[in-house]
Design a protein around this motif. Sequence first.
Motif, mmCIF file in Angstrom:
data_model
loop_
_atom_site.group_PDB
_atom_site.id
_atom_site.type_symbol
_atom_site.label_atom_id
_atom_site.label_comp_id
_atom_site.label_asym_id
_atom_site.label_seq_id
_atom_site.Cartn_x
_atom_site.Cartn_y
_atom_site.Cartn_z
ATOM 1 N N GLU A 243 -26.264 -34.765 -29.328
ATOM 2 C CA GLU A 243 -25.533 -34.241 -30.482
ATOM 3 C C GLU A 243 -24.064 -34.672 -30.515
ATOM 4 O OE1 GLU A 243 -26.090 -32.338 -33.359
ATOM 5 O OE2 GLU A 243 -28.125 -33.045 -32.960
ATOM 6 N N GLY A 244 -23.476 -34.874 -29.368
ATOM 7 C CA GLY A 244 -22.049 -35.198 -29.321
ATOM 8 C C GLY A 244 -21.666 -36.496 -29.996
ATOM 9 N N VAL A 245 -22.641 -37.385 -30.243
ATOM 10 C CA VAL A 245 -22.280 -38.654 -30.893
ATOM 11 C C VAL A 245 -21.768 -38.421 -32.316
ATOM 12 C CG1 VAL A 245 -23.915 -40.010 -29.521
ATOM 13 C CG2 VAL A 245 -24.626 -39.138 -31.750
ATOM 14 N N HIS A 246 -22.220 -37.368 -32.938
ATOM 15 C CA HIS A 246 -21.883 -37.173 -34.356
ATOM 16 C C HIS A 246 -20.411 -36.834 -34.557
ATOM 17 C CE1 HIS A 246 -26.044 -37.686 -35.348
ATOM 18 N NE2 HIS A 246 -26.369 -36.788 -34.432
ATOM 19 N N GLU A 247 -19.809 -36.184 -33.597
ATOM 20 C CA GLU A 247 -18.373 -35.915 -33.668
ATOM 21 C C GLU A 247 -17.587 -37.231 -33.669
ATOM 22 O OE1 GLU A 247 -14.916 -34.176 -30.690
ATOM 23 O OE2 GLU A 247 -17.004 -33.570 -30.375
ATOM 24 N N ILE A 248 -18.062 -38.205 -32.885
ATOM 25 C CA ILE A 248 -17.400 -39.516 -32.827
ATOM 26 C C ILE A 248 -17.450 -40.200 -34.183
ATOM 27 C CG2 ILE A 248 -17.524 -41.820 -31.793
ATOM 28 C CD1 ILE A 248 -18.768 -40.368 -29.287
ATOM 29 N N VAL A 281 -26.522 -40.431 -40.986
ATOM 30 C CA VAL A 281 -26.063 -40.848 -42.316
ATOM 31 C C VAL A 281 -25.765 -39.653 -43.220
ATOM 32 C CG1 VAL A 281 -27.028 -43.162 -42.311
ATOM 33 C CG2 VAL A 281 -28.502 -41.253 -42.935
ATOM 34 N N ARG A 282 -25.391 -38.536 -42.611
ATOM 35 C CA ARG A 282 -24.883 -37.436 -43.417
ATOM 36 C C ARG A 282 -23.577 -37.870 -44.084
ATOM 37 N NH1 ARG A 282 -25.982 -32.897 -38.798
ATOM 38 N NH2 ARG A 282 -25.011 -34.549 -37.569
ATOM 39 N N ASN A 283 -23.190 -37.199 -45.164
ATOM 40 C CA ASN A 283 -22.149 -37.763 -46.017
ATOM 41 C C ASN A 283 -20.767 -37.830 -45.381
ATOM 42 O OD1 ASN A 283 -21.259 -35.131 -46.145
ATOM 43 N ND2 ASN A 283 -21.898 -34.774 -48.259
ATOM 44 N N ASP A 284 -20.569 -37.256 -44.199
ATOM 45 C CA ASP A 284 -19.275 -37.398 -43.534
ATOM 46 C C ASP A 284 -19.385 -38.243 -42.268
ATOM 47 O OD1 ASP A 284 -20.739 -35.555 -42.056
ATOM 48 O OD2 ASP A 284 -19.034 -34.236 -41.644
ATOM 49 N N GLU A 285 -20.529 -38.951 -42.106
ATOM 50 C CA GLU A 285 -20.710 -39.800 -40.921
ATOM 51 C C GLU A 285 -20.887 -41.261 -41.339
ATOM 52 O OE1 GLU A 285 -23.069 -38.358 -37.656
ATOM 53 O OE2 GLU A 285 -22.946 -36.292 -38.373
ATOM 54 N N MET A 286 -22.016 -41.857 -41.014
ATOM 55 C CA MET A 286 -22.213 -43.270 -41.300
ATOM 56 C C MET A 286 -22.869 -43.444 -42.666
ATOM 57 S SD MET A 286 -23.269 -44.360 -37.427
ATOM 58 C CE MET A 286 -22.395 -45.891 -37.201
ATOM 59 N N HIS A 287 -22.862 -44.693 -43.153
ATOM 60 C CA HIS A 287 -23.381 -44.967 -44.487
ATOM 61 C C HIS A 287 -24.842 -45.412 -44.458
ATOM 62 C CE1 HIS A 287 -18.982 -45.532 -44.615
ATOM 63 N NE2 HIS A 287 -19.052 -45.129 -45.864
#
Length: 551
Positions: A243-248, A281-287
């Motif tokens: 899960e911690g990757v998403h903060e990055i 690819v949530r809207n505040d992460e990757m495209h």
Amino acid sequence: MQPEDSQWWRSSVIYQIYPRSFADSNGDGMGDLRGITQRLESIAQLSVDAIWLSPFFTSPQKDGGYDVSNYCDIDPLFGTLEDFDTMVARAHELGLRVIIDLVPNHCSDQHPWFQAALKAAPGSPERDRFVFKDTPETGHPNNWESVFGGPMWTETKNADGSTGQSYLHIFDSSQPDFNWHNEEVRAMFRDVLRFWLDRGTDGFRVDVAHGLIKADGLPDFTPDPTAASMGGTEELAPWWGQEGVHEIYRDWRKVMDEYEGNRVLCAEAWVNPLSLMAKWVRNDEMHQAFNFPYLSCDFDAQQIRHTIDESLGEFGKVGAPSTWVLSNHDVVRHATRLALSADNPQGDGIGPRTPNLPEPEVGLRRARASSSLMLALPGGAYIYQGEELGLPEAIDLPNEARQDPTWFRTNGERYGRDGCRVPLPWENGKPAYGFSDSGESWLPQPANWDSYARDAQVDDKSSTLNLYRRLLQLRQDHALGTGSLNWVEGTEDDVLAFANGNVLVVANYAQNPLPLPAEAQAATELVRSQELDSAEAGMIPGETTIWFQLD
């Protein structure tokens, strides 16, 4: 948020360039940035939207440049920063955006930070940038196995020759993993992002985007021996998909959003199920995220339909497009892979000892049918260099020519990825098929590739190159990337049929002809994957995809 119609990446077709194998401008046998610039017009003629370049950073080249020693310079093998700027300018002139590879999970053991860590004491700030652990007398800090084979730990030596701490490397021992809990690491990569964005780079493909954070305590784990080495199983290894990757990536997204022009992040995240991959690819992460479950499908209609439905559903839930892909620099080319009859775990490769090697004609027919279906799907798509030529996997590479770390770390038990990385054939009858004027080639090219050369296919209406050109132009003309998929029901189990806008796509996965759906009977044929195939009226030939225009 940008308005949806300005988000080019939602429907883009992106062409992957493996720089060392694309085009060599100086005759040393290694592809380079000037070679790419010289050949860019050929890519623009395909009607793609962008190019993605695998790494060209300063590197000892132990793993094809995925072992980076300087993230803000060009390896002399490939040219200079000026060559990069020239290439970007030419690409933009041709209407092509430029995406580059970023390798944040690990660096080269020659990176100044790691060299400093080796000289520093346990517990020092220098070592805290990486994952060092005390080496137990029984062997390694845990039982983790490297993606390339062998242990995921390498012990160091103290100045007096005694055993020192061990460091973690998911891949080769020359690729130590960063400690992403360390703020210095995070700050360094923010600087790297800005360095390349300031030079006009349009985005980043993020290597091993699911591997940066490891599970607390680094617990022992034994994966399913039949699983792909990069992940992709329902049971997550403690080094994948934490899960911690998403903060990055939320942090990186803020950096990307500082820049105009819709700069993008694309994840290489081998995770399953697709509902988990959609988190990237949530809207505040990757495209974008590569759709590896789709790439991993067999040549099987129902398996593919299920994966398409699941992809559109799960990515749609987070407002993201699905991004389809069939080949890349890490997997057996799909013009060979789709005809393999035995299991072929990702990264293992194939070679002369592989049992039941397929007939090239079968693989190419299935590849053309599969590409024809993929390029009609809504969302984005990636093409790997050479697939538009119908290139098969290079199987008969001499042992002494192989360079993939997998080959060496497994003592030749696994062939690795060299077979999909052989330099491209541009001109038939020329030295190195036009890849290099000198005839030099860093991996040997097969002796029978003249017919695959680009110039041999340009004037052949039935060639794979011209099939791709027609498909990509029609995809653009009919706006299929921004369309929607509606299945046509009532077909045979081996037939997939769907409408995307006013285009009807019918694919037959059986070897024998099968009935076309009624909707195709009165429609106008636009393109078929096998030009020379014929079947009686109302039937679709075996292993063929046809596009029709609906009234």
